[in-house]
Structure formats: C-alpha cells, structure tokens
Design a protein around this motif. Structure first.
Motif: not given
Length: 409
Positions: A150-171
């Motif tokens: 999971i990538l996420k910002p450290s201080d946002l809310a409402l799931s803004a900027g949160v993403i699940k990365v399944e594999r290296p090519g998607d990073l």
C-alpha cells in the motif's frame, strides 16, 4: 436544560451540509455552539449562536486571539472539530484555554508515520510501514515487504492518495499517483509517502469515546471498498448489535493503540483490518468518523457520537448506552464516465422503498464529475442511507435507490 443554561462549545469547521448538518443539530440540543470557519457561514446559522470567520484556519494565532476574546465574554466549556485538517488547531486552542485537549496525542494521530512509530514502540499489531522518499527507495522496501503493498500520504484523509500496488511493474504508476497528491489551499504542501505491508481481510472502522483514559467503542462501520486498485470507500454498514463492539481482541487492540498514542480524552475513528493473521491497526484519527458513519451509528444504536464527542471535549462523562439494535447503511454514487457534465440529477421518489432513510444530491446541473481515480470524494454525485432490521434489507433498499437515481448528461 434551558437554552441559556447550555454550555458554550467552540467548534472548528463545519463541512458540507449534506454530510455534517446532523452533527450541528445534535450539538445544538445540548450546547450553545460558536463556530470558527474559513470565510463565512450559511446553513450553519440555524444551529449556532455565533460565528467567527478567518481568511485561513491554518494560521493559529488569529484563532487563539479570537478564542481568548470569546472566553473573556463567557466561559467556553470545550473545543471540538470533526475536520481532520483542523484537529491540530483544535487541540492547540483547547490547551491555550486550559480545556481538554492534547496537541501531542493529536499530532501522533494526524501524522500516520508518527502513529506507526508509537504503535511499533508499544508492540501494537499493525502492518509494517516505512517512510520512502523516492521511487527507488519504495522499490527496495516493497521488495523486502513483499507484494502487494500500500502507498499512502502520511497526513491526508478520506483515502486520498491511497493505492494498492499488486506487482513491481505497477509501482512506478502507484508512486506517481501518491507522490503527486496536492492539498487545495496549501500550494507548498507535498506528501510524505508511506509504503506499507498489505493486510488482507475485511476493513472496519470503530468510532470510540475515551473519557479519562477509559475507552468505549460506540459503533463499528463495515466498509465497502470499490474502484480498485484505489482504496475508495463506496459505502458503510453499521449493525446495532455488532459482536465486534464487545470482541476482546478488538477492544484490547483499541485500548493498546490509544495507550500507545497517549490519547486519554476525546473521540477517535480507528480503521482496522481483520486480517488472516489477526486484527491490525490501519490508522487512528483523532476525531469522529466521516462518510455518515456517526449518523448510521445513531440510527442503528441510538448512541449519538456527536454528543459523546462534545461530552469528552468538555470533561463530562458521555452517554454511551444503546437503546436499539437496527442496521443502517450508506452508499455513495459516482458517474459512470470520467468528466461527466451533469445536466440534471435527482431520485425518482416512486422508486424509493420505505427503508431508504435519506437521499442527498452532491452535484448540481453544470458540475463536471469523474469516477475514481479522477474523482475520489469529490467525484460523488449523490448518496442514500437505509435503516432496517437486517443488512440485506438495507442492501436491497440501496440497490433500489441506485436504480431510482436519474442522471442526465
């Protein structure tokens, strides 16, 4: 209690009427509310006794001055907010006025990296997490943690900027999405990015009140997540008799997390994954939940989270006794296509069953909205809530509401 006997409560921020009016309505039944807002108030005047506007609510000094002037005229009983971005200022104002509020504890909640450090030091169960400053560093940490991550910002809310990365090519694309987030109104802000171990299982939230160190869960929100790989909340269900309210693992996890953060008084919204390796803390927010969850809790249990928050903020014991066991749910609706221009929008009343509790339109003719990722919370065009005896009845009612929503573009 007469209107003149109600304690004075200082509230920072209000939010959109469709999502927050019920909170001010509840507070006005027990408190006189003075509101601090950016700019000016509108619909809020029906529920408050005074309003002070500011050019910016990120500048603390003018708010301290205004709060002291207000307190000189009449005693302020407590300071409260439900706006994530206003939690640090709220705690600081409370401390300045000698009221309930702990800026250090709120800071550890507001910054998810600080949350992780505090929980890790106390041995509280959570996903592994590292702060990463570049794509190259993210690649190294992801390789060590293992995919998905999971990538996420450290201080946002409402799931803004949160993403699940399944594999290296998607990073790389995931990194660009999260690191490219911007904060409206703060052009200098750039995200501090966290890369975290992915925790499988159902995601829930728990709104809880802490009074003099004693934590009481108030309602459990069972999330519906959509639009993968973006972790977008598209709905919630709250069960009045949810067994997780009394589950020893969940309650112990909550108490351990709050003790680690030093959070002793107030309301929190904690997100938890019920993973295959046990429950894991995702984040602890120093305010009540969004997404209509406190409203659903009120309708499902009878416990008013807004009043519990106000009681804790004013140093009073909250009323936490439920008086019903129903199910309440909300669903958020998005346009089918990106850059959809709304020509007309509305619900057909004939298509709404009795279990539909509320409907709200979040777009007006002329608006242009997109589904995630182009539009996250701001992409929503409407919502509906339902209250019934069972979750299935709520689900059927929300399906009917979806079918009754008419959008012309």
């Amino acid at each position: 209690m007469s209107a003149d006997d109600r304690p004075l409560l200082l509230v920072l921020g209000s939010g959109k009427q469709e999502f927050r009016e019920y909170l001010l309505r509840s507070l006005a039944s027990r408190y006189r509310v003075h509101l601090f807002v950016t700019g000016s108030a509108s619909w809020e005047h029906a529920y408050v006794t005074g309003v002070t506007g500011f050019a910016s609510m990120f500048d603390l000094a003018p708010m301290v001055e205004a709060a002291r002037a207000l307190a000189a005229r009449e005693p302020i009983a407590g300071v409260l907010t439900w706006d994530e971005a206003r939690t640090p200022q709220t705690a600081a104002l409370a401390r300045e006025l000698g009221l309930v509020g702990d800026p250090a504890a709120i800071g550890r909640c507001r910054d998810k990296h600080q949350t992780r450090l505090a929980l890790d030091a106390a041995g509280v169960a959570q996903p592994r997490s590292r702060r990463v400053a570049s794509l190259a560093e993210a690649e190294q940490v992801a390789e060590r943690f293992g995919y998905p991550v999971i990538l996420k910002p450290s201080d946002l809310a409402l799931s803004a900027g949160v993403i699940k990365v399944e594999r290296p090519g998607d990073l790389p694309a995931g990194w660009a999405f999260t690191s490219g987030q911007r904060y409206i109104g703060r052009p200098e802000w750039r995200p501090v990015v966290l890369l975290e171990e992915y925790a499988d299982g159902e995601e829930i939230s728990v709104d809880a009140v802490v009074y003099r160190g004693e934590l009481t869960p108030l309602c459990v929100g069972r999330k519906e997540i959509g639009h993968p790989p973006y972790c977008i909340e598209v709905g919630h269900f709250v069960h009045g008799d949810d067994p997780l309210l009394r589950d020893p693992e969940i309650v112990d996890l909550l108490r351990g997390a709050h003790a680690a953060l030093g959070f002793t008084d107030g309301v929190t919204h904690t997100e938890i994954k019920l993973s295959s390796r046990g429950a894991r803390i995702i984040e602890v927010n120093g305010r009540l939940g969004g997404g209509m969850i406190p409203y659903l809790g009120l309708r499902a249990t009878g416990v008013d989270v807004a009043l519990a928050a106000a009681a804790a903020a004013t140093g009073r014991a909250p009323d936490v006794v439920p008086d019903r066991k129903l199910v309440a749910a909300v669903r958020f609706f998005y346009p089918e296509h990106d850059d959809t221009r709304i020509d007309s929008i509305g619900f057909d009343p004939a298509g709404l069953p009795p279990a539909v509790d509320l409907t709200a339109l979040l777009a007006v003719p002329g608006d242009v909205r997109s589904a995630p990722p182009g539009g996250t919370v701001n992409g929503r065009i409407a919502y509906a809530t339902a209250v019934a005896q069972t979750a299935q009845e709520c689900r059927d009612a929300l399906d009917a509401a979806a079918a009754a929503l008419r959008v012309n573009r």
